[in-house]
Write a protein that holds these residues in place. Structure first.
Motif, mmCIF file in Angstrom:
data_model
loop_
_atom_site.group_PDB
_atom_site.id
_atom_site.type_symbol
_atom_site.label_atom_id
_atom_site.label_comp_id
_atom_site.label_asym_id
_atom_site.label_seq_id
_atom_site.Cartn_x
_atom_site.Cartn_y
_atom_site.Cartn_z
ATOM 1 N N VAL A 275 7.357 -9.232 -38.057
ATOM 2 C CA VAL A 275 5.933 -9.529 -38.228
ATOM 3 C C VAL A 275 5.492 -9.187 -39.655
ATOM 4 N N THR A 276 5.992 -8.069 -40.197
ATOM 5 C CA THR A 276 5.665 -7.703 -41.575
ATOM 6 C C THR A 276 6.146 -8.775 -42.546
ATOM 7 N N HIS A 277 7.327 -9.315 -42.283
ATOM 8 C CA HIS A 277 7.860 -10.395 -43.119
ATOM 9 C C HIS A 277 6.947 -11.622 -43.053
ATOM 10 N N LEU A 278 6.510 -11.981 -41.848
ATOM 11 C CA LEU A 278 5.618 -13.136 -41.700
ATOM 12 C C LEU A 278 4.285 -12.901 -42.403
ATOM 13 N N ALA A 279 3.843 -11.635 -42.421
ATOM 14 C CA ALA A 279 2.549 -11.303 -43.030
ATOM 15 C C ALA A 279 2.657 -11.132 -44.541
ATOM 16 N N LYS A 280 3.868 -11.337 -45.088
ATOM 17 C CA LYS A 280 4.128 -11.193 -46.519
ATOM 18 C C LYS A 280 3.874 -9.764 -46.989
ATOM 19 N N GLY A 281 4.262 -8.826 -46.107
ATOM 20 C CA GLY A 281 4.172 -7.422 -46.463
ATOM 21 C C GLY A 281 5.488 -6.931 -47.022
ATOM 22 N N ASN A 282 5.577 -5.628 -47.273
ATOM 23 C CA ASN A 282 6.790 -5.028 -47.820
ATOM 24 C C ASN A 282 7.785 -4.815 -46.686
ATOM 25 N N ALA B 125 2.811 2.458 -15.857
ATOM 26 C CA ALA B 125 3.546 1.192 -15.857
ATOM 27 C C ALA B 125 2.653 0.042 -16.299
ATOM 28 N N LEU B 126 1.416 0.024 -15.810
ATOM 29 C CA LEU B 126 0.490 -1.051 -16.159
ATOM 30 C C LEU B 126 0.155 -1.041 -17.641
ATOM 31 N N VAL B 127 -0.163 0.140 -18.186
ATOM 32 C CA VAL B 127 -0.509 0.240 -19.603
ATOM 33 C C VAL B 127 0.664 -0.177 -20.486
ATOM 34 N N SER B 128 1.846 0.323 -20.174
ATOM 35 C CA SER B 128 3.034 0.008 -20.981
ATOM 36 C C SER B 128 3.354 -1.480 -20.939
ATOM 37 N N ALA B 129 3.240 -2.078 -19.753
ATOM 38 C CA ALA B 129 3.541 -3.505 -19.604
ATOM 39 C C ALA B 129 2.547 -4.368 -20.368
ATOM 40 N N PHE B 130 1.261 -4.039 -20.276
ATOM 41 C CA PHE B 130 0.249 -4.807 -21.000
ATOM 42 C C PHE B 130 0.398 -4.636 -22.506
ATOM 43 N N TRP B 131 0.727 -3.421 -22.934
ATOM 44 C CA TRP B 131 0.974 -3.191 -24.368
ATOM 45 C C TRP B 131 2.101 -4.089 -24.856
ATOM 46 N N GLY B 132 3.183 -4.164 -24.050
ATOM 47 C CA GLY B 132 4.348 -4.943 -24.439
ATOM 48 C C GLY B 132 4.036 -6.407 -24.687
ATOM 49 N N THR B 133 3.065 -6.922 -23.935
ATOM 50 C CA THR B 133 2.675 -8.328 -24.108
ATOM 51 C C THR B 133 1.641 -8.490 -25.214
ATOM 52 N N TRP B 134 0.624 -7.639 -25.181
ATOM 53 C CA TRP B 134 -0.504 -7.815 -26.099
ATOM 54 C C TRP B 134 -0.141 -7.544 -27.549
ATOM 55 N N HIS B 135 0.686 -6.520 -27.831
ATOM 56 C CA HIS B 135 0.914 -6.190 -29.241
ATOM 57 C C HIS B 135 1.666 -7.301 -29.975
ATOM 58 N N ILE B 136 2.390 -8.137 -29.231
ATOM 59 C CA ILE B 136 3.015 -9.299 -29.871
ATOM 60 C C ILE B 136 1.947 -10.311 -30.270
ATOM 61 N N ALA B 137 1.008 -10.561 -29.340
ATOM 62 C CA ALA B 137 -0.095 -11.487 -29.635
ATOM 63 C C ALA B 137 -0.962 -10.955 -30.772
ATOM 64 N N SER B 138 -1.293 -9.657 -30.738
ATOM 65 C CA SER B 138 -2.135 -9.079 -31.783
ATOM 66 C C SER B 138 -1.405 -9.070 -33.124
ATOM 67 N N GLY B 139 -0.086 -8.859 -33.092
ATOM 68 C CA GLY B 139 0.687 -8.889 -34.321
ATOM 69 C C GLY B 139 0.634 -10.248 -34.998
ATOM 70 N N LEU B 140 0.702 -11.302 -34.185
ATOM 71 C CA LEU B 140 0.619 -12.656 -34.738
ATOM 72 C C LEU B 140 -0.787 -12.953 -35.264
ATOM 73 N N ILE C 128 -2.722 -10.644 -36.571
ATOM 74 C CA ILE C 128 -2.758 -9.911 -37.834
ATOM 75 C C ILE C 128 -2.087 -10.728 -38.938
ATOM 76 N N VAL C 129 -0.998 -11.409 -38.579
ATOM 77 C CA VAL C 129 -0.286 -12.243 -39.548
ATOM 78 C C VAL C 129 -1.203 -13.313 -40.122
ATOM 79 N N LEU C 130 -2.040 -13.925 -39.272
ATOM 80 C CA LEU C 130 -2.943 -14.987 -39.726
ATOM 81 C C LEU C 130 -3.856 -14.507 -40.845
ATOM 82 N N PHE C 131 -4.291 -13.249 -40.763
ATOM 83 C CA PHE C 131 -5.161 -12.691 -41.801
ATOM 84 C C PHE C 131 -4.354 -12.145 -42.975
ATOM 85 N N PHE C 132 -3.331 -11.361 -42.665
ATOM 86 C CA PHE C 132 -2.570 -10.687 -43.712
ATOM 87 C C PHE C 132 -1.797 -11.654 -44.608
#
Length: 305
Positions: A93-100, A269-284, A286-290
């Motif tokens: 994700v950092t690579h896609l966002a043109k970060g270091n 279990a619920l929190v961990s599972a939702f995190w696993g899905t959402w942080h990928i979406a949120s990472g992408l 972030i890429v749109l802005f970064f």
């Protein structure tokens, strides 16, 4: 509010311990000593990110759980996710966002190594600060000393083994990494899919609450990573790396720990599972802005070599 129990098959715990250990071994097999050597070339950037990762995020997460009136399992799940290191997907994700990207890789390597000690220490310490989560650990008869020892074995031994194999037998490490990357990920995916299928009512009935909690928690993690880089006086590309590294936690590790060490506790279990899905979406997202931020002011990226 209360969340009902989720289905959990205790006989599968030993399998999950193997899956968890294989995940860590697979990560370690892909960590090179040059990733650690690169730390000497950018110590301020890595220190800023690691402080946000292992100090600020668990502490502020615990403070958040004390302010909110949530199920103790949800709060404990939040603390566990906050205690985990960043996930390997953060490098991509950092690579896609043109970060270091070199900084991101070095931070992942350092965080993965530190997590063998810091994850159990942080989790045990901060879970005891919150009376509700401390009571939950006692109610499910989890010994904090046994938990620390178990996590140390499951995390530290595979990590050390992987680093040694990578250093002395790089060709073997490359083969094993490719194999474990597929098998451990597939095994964890199958287990999660089965767990969700068996407990889909619990997931659906708590979807709105868990989603809001994870949305806020994940946003807080990104903010801490951003502020750490900003106040450390880092360049744009470095700030992108610290933001993404702190914001994208290794929730797969959290899920494996929940089912291998906490008998599949519902809220965790619920929190961990939702995190696993959402942080990928949120990472992408972030890429749109970064990817558009700072490109007019190029900075020199320190190579991890």
């Amino acid at each position: 509010m209360e969340i009902g129990e989720v289905y959990y098959n205790a006989s599968s715990q030993w399998i999950l311990n193997i899956v968890l250990a294989s995940m860590i071994l697979g990560v370690a097999l892909d960590i090179h000593w040059r990733d650690f050597k690169a730390i000497a070339k950018m110590p301020k950037a890595i220190l800023a990110g690691l402080c946000a990762q292992f100090v600020a995020l668990p502490a502020i997460t615990t403070g958040l759980t004390l302010l909110l009136d949530l199920d103790a399992g949800i709060e404990l799940g939040m603390i566990l996710v906050a205690a985990c290191p960043g996930g390997a997907i953060s490098n991509f994700v950092t690579h896609l966002a043109k970060g270091n990207t070199a900084l991101s890789i070095s931070m992942t390597a350092a965080a993965s190594a530190l997590a063998t000690i810091m994850l159990p220490l942080n989790f045990i310490f901060w879970s005891q600060v919150n009376p509700d989560t401390a009571a939950l650990i006692q109610s499910i008869e989890v010994s904090t000393s046994s938990l620390f020892t178990n996590l140390l074995w499951v995390l530290a031994v595979p990590l050390a083994s992987g680093l040694l194999i990578q250093h002395y037998r790089p060709a073997l490490a490359n083969v094993l990494h490719k194999l474990l990357k597929v098998t451990s990920t597939l095994a964890l995916f199958v287990f999660i899919a089965v767990a969700i299928f068996q407990n889909y009512r619990a997931f659906l009935s708590n979807f709105e609450l868990i989603f809001i909690v994870v949305l806020i928690h994940n946003g807080l993690a990104y903010l801490l990573g951003f502020l750490a880089g900003k106040y450390a006086g880092l360049g744009v590309r470095d700030i992108k790396a610290t933001t993404i590294e702190v914001g994208m936690q290794n929730s797969s590790l959290a899920i494996a720990i929940v089912f291998s060490q906490f008998h599949g506790e519902a809220g965790m279990a619920l929190v961990s599972a939702f995190w696993g899905t959402w942080h990928i979406a949120s990472g992408l997202l972030i890429v749109l802005f970064f990817s558009r931020w700072g490109n007019a002011q190029p900075t020199v990226e320190v190579k991890a070599s």
